[in-house]
Design a protein around this motif. Sequence first.
Motif, PDB file in Angstrom:
ATOM      1  N   LEU A   1      41.944  33.447 -13.798  1.00 24.30           N
ATOM      2  CA  LEU A   1      42.287  32.161 -14.402  1.00 24.30           C
ATOM      3  C   LEU A   1      41.399  31.765 -15.577  1.00 24.30           C
ATOM      4  O   LEU A   1      41.718  30.833 -16.296  1.00 24.30           O
ATOM      5  N   GLY A   2      40.262  32.418 -15.724  1.00 25.15           N
ATOM      6  CA  GLY A   2      39.363  32.116 -16.837  1.00 25.15           C
ATOM      7  C   GLY A   2      38.725  30.743 -16.695  1.00 25.15           C
ATOM      8  O   GLY A   2      38.299  30.353 -15.604  1.00 25.15           O
ATOM      9  N   PRO A   3      38.686  29.978 -17.777  1.00 23.86           N
ATOM     10  CA  PRO A   3      38.061  28.653 -17.715  1.00 23.86           C
ATOM     11  C   PRO A   3      38.769  27.693 -16.760  1.00 23.86           C
ATOM     12  O   PRO A   3      38.135  26.830 -16.174  1.00 23.86           O
ATOM     13  N   ALA A   4      40.061  27.849 -16.584  1.00 23.96           N
ATOM     14  CA  ALA A   4      40.786  26.995 -15.641  1.00 23.96           C
ATOM     15  C   ALA A   4      40.290  27.248 -14.212  1.00 23.96           C
ATOM     16  O   ALA A   4      40.209  26.325 -13.402  1.00 23.96           O
ATOM     17  N   GLY A   5      39.932  28.484 -13.912  1.00 27.18           N
ATOM     18  CA  GLY A   5      39.362  28.797 -12.606  1.00 27.18           C
ATOM     19  C   GLY A   5      38.021  28.134 -12.412  1.00 27.18           C
ATOM     20  O   GLY A   5      37.672  27.705 -11.309  1.00 27.18           O
ATOM     21  N   LEU A   6      37.251  28.015 -13.499  1.00 23.32           N
ATOM     22  CA  LEU A   6      35.967  27.326 -13.430  1.00 23.32           C
ATOM     23  C   LEU A   6      36.168  25.841 -13.141  1.00 23.32           C
ATOM     24  O   LEU A   6      35.423  25.242 -12.367  1.00 23.32           O
ATOM     25  N   VAL A   7      37.203  25.248 -13.728  1.00 23.72           N
ATOM     26  CA  VAL A   7      37.527  23.845 -13.456  1.00 23.72           C
ATOM     27  C   VAL A   7      37.925  23.672 -11.999  1.00 23.72           C
ATOM     28  O   VAL A   7      37.457  22.744 -11.319  1.00 23.72           O
ATOM     29  N   ILE A   8      38.753  24.576 -11.492  1.00 23.70           N
ATOM     30  CA  ILE A   8      39.191  24.489 -10.096  1.00 23.70           C
ATOM     31  C   ILE A   8      38.008  24.646  -9.153  1.00 23.70           C
ATOM     32  O   ILE A   8      37.875  23.897  -8.180  1.00 23.70           O
ATOM     33  N   LEU A   9      37.133  25.599  -9.434  1.00 27.82           N
ATOM     34  CA  LEU A   9      35.943  25.797  -8.598  1.00 27.82           C
ATOM     35  C   LEU A   9      35.036  24.569  -8.637  1.00 27.82           C
ATOM     36  O   LEU A   9      34.499  24.150  -7.606  1.00 27.82           O
ATOM     37  N   GLY A  10      34.883  23.956  -9.801  1.00 26.67           N
ATOM     38  CA  GLY A  10      34.080  22.742  -9.920  1.00 26.67           C
ATOM     39  C   GLY A  10      34.664  21.590  -9.124  1.00 26.67           C
ATOM     40  O   GLY A  10      33.942  20.838  -8.460  1.00 26.67           O
ATOM     41  N   ILE A  11      35.977  21.447  -9.167  1.00 31.30           N
ATOM     42  CA  ILE A  11      36.631  20.389  -8.396  1.00 31.30           C
ATOM     43  C   ILE A  11      36.464  20.624  -6.899  1.00 31.30           C
ATOM     44  O   ILE A  11      36.214  19.684  -6.138  1.00 31.30           O
ATOM     45  N   LEU A  12      36.572  21.871  -6.473  1.00 37.47           N
ATOM     46  CA  LEU A  12      36.387  22.181  -5.051  1.00 37.47           C
ATOM     47  C   LEU A  12      34.966  21.879  -4.589  1.00 37.47           C
ATOM     48  O   LEU A  12      34.760  21.320  -3.498  1.00 37.47           O
ATOM     49  N   ILE A  13      33.971  22.217  -5.398  1.00 40.53           N
ATOM     50  CA  ILE A  13      32.587  21.957  -5.029  1.00 40.53           C
ATOM     51  C   ILE A  13      32.309  20.458  -5.007  1.00 40.53           C
ATOM     52  O   ILE A  13      31.646  19.946  -4.098  1.00 40.53           O
ATOM     53  N   ALA A  14      32.819  19.716  -5.989  1.00 36.42           N
ATOM     54  CA  ALA A  14      32.628  18.263  -6.006  1.00 36.42           C
ATOM     55  C   ALA A  14      33.327  17.610  -4.817  1.00 36.42           C
ATOM     56  O   ALA A  14      32.794  16.665  -4.217  1.00 36.42           O
ATOM     57  N   SER A  15      34.494  18.109  -4.457  1.00 38.06           N
ATOM     58  CA  SER A  15      35.201  17.567  -3.289  1.00 38.06           C
ATOM     59  C   SER A  15      34.425  17.819  -2.002  1.00 38.06           C
ATOM     60  O   SER A  15      34.371  16.954  -1.123  1.00 38.06           O
ATOM     61  N   ALA A  16      33.806  18.977  -1.902  1.00 44.00           N
ATOM     62  CA  ALA A  16      32.988  19.262  -0.716  1.00 44.00           C
ATOM     63  C   ALA A  16      31.789  18.319  -0.659  1.00 44.00           C
ATOM     64  O   ALA A  16      31.409  17.847   0.416  1.00 44.00           O
ATOM     65  N   GLY A  17      31.190  18.003  -1.806  1.00 45.99           N
ATOM     66  CA  GLY A  17      30.086  17.059  -1.839  1.00 45.99           C
ATOM     67  C   GLY A  17      30.508  15.658  -1.436  1.00 45.99           C
ATOM     68  O   GLY A  17      29.821  14.972  -0.675  1.00 45.99           O
ATOM     69  N   LEU A  18      31.667  15.212  -1.936  1.00 49.92           N
ATOM     70  CA  LEU A  18      32.172  13.894  -1.548  1.00 49.92           C
ATOM     71  C   LEU A  18      32.492  13.833  -0.057  1.00 49.92           C
ATOM     72  O   LEU A  18      32.219  12.831   0.608  1.00 49.92           O
ATOM     73  N   THR A  19      33.051  14.899   0.473  1.00 52.55           N
ATOM     74  CA  THR A  19      33.348  14.954   1.901  1.00 52.55           C
ATOM     75  C   THR A  19      32.062  14.883   2.718  1.00 52.55           C
ATOM     76  O   THR A  19      32.015  14.204   3.754  1.00 52.55           O
TER      77      THR A  19
ATOM     78  N   VAL B   1      33.190  20.481 -16.307  1.00 51.04           N
ATOM     79  CA  VAL B   1      33.012  20.176 -17.722  1.00 51.04           C
ATOM     80  C   VAL B   1      32.884  21.462 -18.529  1.00 51.04           C
ATOM     81  O   VAL B   1      33.457  21.582 -19.627  1.00 51.04           O
ATOM     82  N   THR B   2      32.160  22.442 -17.989  1.00 54.49           N
ATOM     83  CA  THR B   2      32.041  23.731 -18.677  1.00 54.49           C
ATOM     84  C   THR B   2      33.406  24.410 -18.798  1.00 54.49           C
ATOM     85  O   THR B   2      33.736  24.977 -19.842  1.00 54.49           O
ATOM     86  N   GLY B   3      34.205  24.349 -17.729  1.00 55.21           N
ATOM     87  CA  GLY B   3      35.528  24.932 -17.773  1.00 55.21           C
ATOM     88  C   GLY B   3      36.441  24.235 -18.772  1.00 55.21           C
ATOM     89  O   GLY B   3      37.211  24.879 -19.495  1.00 55.21           O
ATOM     90  N   ILE B   4      36.360  22.902 -18.836  1.00 57.60           N
ATOM     91  CA  ILE B   4      37.167  22.161 -19.809  1.00 57.60           C
ATOM     92  C   ILE B   4      36.727  22.510 -21.230  1.00 57.60           C
ATOM     93  O   ILE B   4      37.568  22.685 -22.128  1.00 57.60           O
ATOM     94  N   GLY B   5      35.406  22.646 -21.423  1.00 57.64           N
ATOM     95  CA  GLY B   5      34.918  23.077 -22.732  1.00 57.64           C
ATOM     96  C   GLY B   5      35.424  24.472 -23.093  1.00 57.64           C
ATOM     97  O   GLY B   5      35.787  24.727 -24.248  1.00 57.64           O
ATOM     98  N   GLY B   6      35.449  25.355 -22.108  1.00 54.33           N
ATOM     99  CA  GLY B   6      35.985  26.702 -22.356  1.00 54.33           C
ATOM    100  C   GLY B   6      37.464  26.677 -22.680  1.00 54.33           C
ATOM    101  O   GLY B   6      37.953  27.455 -23.517  1.00 54.33           O
ATOM    102  N   LEU B   7      38.217  25.793 -22.026  1.00 54.02           N
ATOM    103  CA  LEU B   7      39.646  25.661 -22.338  1.00 54.02           C
ATOM    104  C   LEU B   7      39.849  25.131 -23.743  1.00 54.02           C
ATOM    105  O   LEU B   7      40.778  25.567 -24.445  1.00 54.02           O
ATOM    106  N   LEU B   8      39.025  24.183 -24.150  1.00 56.10           N
ATOM    107  CA  LEU B   8      39.160  23.623 -25.498  1.00 56.10           C
ATOM    108  C   LEU B   8      38.783  24.632 -26.579  1.00 56.10           C
ATOM    109  O   LEU B   8      39.395  24.662 -27.651  1.00 56.10           O
ATOM    110  N   ILE B   9      37.781  25.470 -26.285  1.00 56.68           N
ATOM    111  CA  ILE B   9      37.372  26.479 -27.256  1.00 56.68           C
ATOM    112  C   ILE B   9      38.423  27.586 -27.385  1.00 56.68           C
ATOM    113  O   ILE B   9      38.742  28.030 -28.473  1.00 56.68           O
ATOM    114  N   SER B  10      38.985  27.990 -26.256  1.00 57.88           N
ATOM    115  CA  SER B  10      39.980  29.072 -26.305  1.00 57.88           C
ATOM    116  C   SER B  10      41.335  28.501 -26.577  1.00 57.88           C
ATOM    117  O   SER B  10      42.015  28.507 -27.413  1.00 57.88           O
TER     118      SER B  10
END
Length: 108
Positions: free
Chosen positions: A31-49, A99-108
């Motif tokens: 998935l590239g940068p989109a996978g990084l966004v998904i992984l970031g969302i999963l980690i943040a969700s685990a922290g909120l939980t 944020v890094t994944g979104i930046g990667g999506l914007l660059i690519s």
Amino acid sequence: MRTRGSESLIVLPLLPVFLIGVFPMLLLSLLGPAGLVILGILIASAGLTDILDANGTFSEQVIVHGYARGSERTGQRTALRSEIRFASVMIAAGVALAVTGIGGLLIS
């Protein structure tokens, strides 16, 4: 001097590390940068939980056991704060990955 055992048994303890690391590697490679966004969302969700679970446990102890002694309350508050601190680090790491994944999506 030769050993009788197989040399491939040396890497056997590393198998769990490999199995844990397969998911992020596949996610990022497919998935590239989109996978990084998904992984970031999963980690943040685990922290909120984790924060919600810590608050629920603290509230349950207060409701079930009632007004506790000072030393017990201090221990409960310390446990709550340490869990919230660790969960906040997880949320920050997840947001940084997203944020890094979104930046990667914007660059690519």
